[in-house]
Motif scaffolding. Structure first.
Motif, PDB file in Angstrom:
ATOM      1  N   MET A   1       2.940  19.407  -8.154  1.00 31.93           N
ATOM      2  CA  MET A   1       3.871  18.499  -8.822  1.00 31.93           C
ATOM      3  C   MET A   1       5.245  18.619  -8.176  1.00 31.93           C
ATOM      4  O   MET A   1       5.734  19.717  -7.919  1.00 31.93           O
ATOM      5  N   ARG A   6       8.434  17.357 -12.260  1.00 34.36           N
ATOM      6  CA  ARG A   6       8.551  18.528 -13.136  1.00 34.36           C
ATOM      7  C   ARG A   6       9.766  18.398 -14.045  1.00 34.36           C
ATOM      8  O   ARG A   6       9.715  18.737 -15.231  1.00 34.36           O
ATOM      9  N   ALA A 145       1.716  11.927 -14.900  1.00 34.47           N
ATOM     10  CA  ALA A 145       1.566  13.381 -14.890  1.00 34.47           C
ATOM     11  C   ALA A 145       0.212  13.789 -15.447  1.00 34.47           C
ATOM     12  O   ALA A 145      -0.292  13.185 -16.402  1.00 34.47           O
ATOM     13  N   PHE A 146      -0.393  14.812 -14.854  1.00 34.36           N
ATOM     14  CA  PHE A 146      -1.617  15.443 -15.344  1.00 34.36           C
ATOM     15  C   PHE A 146      -2.785  14.466 -15.459  1.00 34.36           C
ATOM     16  O   PHE A 146      -3.622  14.574 -16.359  1.00 34.36           O
ATOM     17  N   GLU A 285       6.227  22.719 -17.462  1.00 37.05           N
ATOM     18  CA  GLU A 285       5.137  21.971 -16.825  1.00 37.05           C
ATOM     19  C   GLU A 285       3.788  22.599 -17.139  1.00 37.05           C
ATOM     20  O   GLU A 285       2.822  21.914 -17.503  1.00 37.05           O
ATOM     21  N   ARG A 289       0.780  20.878 -19.185  1.00 40.75           N
ATOM     22  CA  ARG A 289      -0.533  20.724 -18.550  1.00 40.75           C
ATOM     23  C   ARG A 289      -1.631  21.282 -19.469  1.00 40.75           C
ATOM     24  O   ARG A 289      -2.690  20.671 -19.646  1.00 40.75           O
ATOM     25  N   GLN A 290      -1.361  22.437 -20.068  1.00 37.98           N
ATOM     26  CA  GLN A 290      -2.337  23.041 -20.978  1.00 37.98           C
ATOM     27  C   GLN A 290      -2.558  22.153 -22.204  1.00 37.98           C
ATOM     28  O   GLN A 290      -3.694  21.972 -22.658  1.00 37.98           O
ATOM     29  N   TRP A 293      -4.719  19.161 -21.276  1.00 40.31           N
ATOM     30  CA  TRP A 293      -6.113  19.591 -21.118  1.00 40.31           C
ATOM     31  C   TRP A 293      -6.774  19.747 -22.487  1.00 40.31           C
ATOM     32  O   TRP A 293      -7.893  19.285 -22.699  1.00 40.31           O
TER      33      TRP A 293
END
Length: 305
Positions: A1, A6, A145-146, A285, A289-290, A293
């Motif tokens: 990223m 970020r 993002a992601f 970030e 991301r976690q 997910w």
């Protein structure tokens, strides 16, 4: 990223954090410290269960909340240490929430019971939490993002997965609070959130990378603001007495986090502080991301095709 992306993620995380805290304060008579203790209790109670996506999926809806017997009581000392709060302050605030019926105290700690979550006091706030989380997902989609894309949102209808969305969003905000506390050693929790409000108001995260497109790039549609902000505006944002906010702003200036000029207060971005802010953004970030997910693996956010 990239650094730009970020920084954009960090700004969106701050936006979500401030929104969640504002909503939670309405459940605890406007008290800022209690509004941060509450999600810490919830995460301590059920975080071990949400670590397993299969278990989390089985408890997505509000009418399928984790039974109280599965909740791990939260230890007051551990919660105080996590939020870097004086133990006595945490004890008094927790006792107040027990007295008001928000929390229950057991022989081994505190729980946020199902009865609170489905109470007339709590249920009306849920659409506001979900709207804030939906805006966060939408913002991440704007910057791709992601793996998210423009137009990605929470599942619709959202109510069948609302309880999972609430739990996972709250855990994310709690970790952001911990990162913010680590960024501000030596200042109390209220001053920490005054700094967070200033950062968001002046677009501090978005101004850190020199190559950031004008007005935050793809986030410009969300109307981020830039430049110095006056103490009165921060007091209004946080719904705190202006004199209280000014006292904390003075402390933050003296500690080197903020500068004060003719236009108001601004975040200090210098050679010494830049690495600290960049590390903070990396942690934000990773946390975001976690969250994405977890939201996608539990079906709260549909998988992008």
């Amino acid at each position: 990223m990239s650094r730009i992306q970020r920084a954009q993620v960090a700004w969106l995380c701050a936006r979500l954090q401030l929104a969640f805290v504002e909503i939670t304060r309405g459940l605890v008579d406007g008290d800022l410290v209690s509004s941060l203790l509450l999600p810490a209790i919830l995460e301590a109670n059920v975080g071990h269960l949400d670590a397993d996506p299969d278990i989390s999926r089985r408890h997505q809806a509000l009418d399928a909340a984790y039974p109280d017997a599965l909740r791990r009581p939260a230890n007051a000392l551990s919660i105080a240490q996590f939020l870097d709060l004086p133990r006595e302050t945490a004890r008094v605030k927790l006792a107040g929430m027990v007295a008001s019926g928000v929390l229950q105290r057991t022989p081994t700690g505190y729980i946020l019971p199902t009865s609170t979550l489905i109470s007339e006091r709590f249920l009306p706030t849920i659409p506001r939490y979900l709207d804030a989380l939906d805006a966060f997902i939408s913002g991440l989609g704007l910057i791709r993002a992601f793996g998210l894309k423009p137009g990605d949102r929470l599942a619709h209808p959202v109510w069948p997965v609302a309880w999972a969305a609430m739990r996972l969003g709250t855990a994310h905000v709690l970790r952001e609070t911990a990162y913010t506390r680590a960024l501000t050693p030596g200042v109390n929790l209220t001053a920490c959130f005054v700094l967070q409000a200033v950062c968001h108001a002046v677009g501090a995260q978005l101004r850190l990378p020199a190559q950031m497109p004008a007005r935050g790039g793809a986030l410009s549609v969300l109307g981020p603001t830039f430049g110095a902000v006056r103490g009165a505006a921060i007091a209004t944002c946080l719904d705190l007495p202006e004199e209280t906010v000014r006292r904390h702003l003075k402390q933050l200036v003296e500690a080197g986090y903020l500068s004060r000029g003719a236009g108001g207060y601004d975040v200090v971005h210098d050679a010494d502080s830049a690495p600290v802010w960049r590390n903070f953004q990396k942690r934000a970030e990773a946390n975001a991301r976690q969250l994405i997910w977890r939201l996608t693996t539990t079906g709260v956010v549909p998988q992008s095709g």
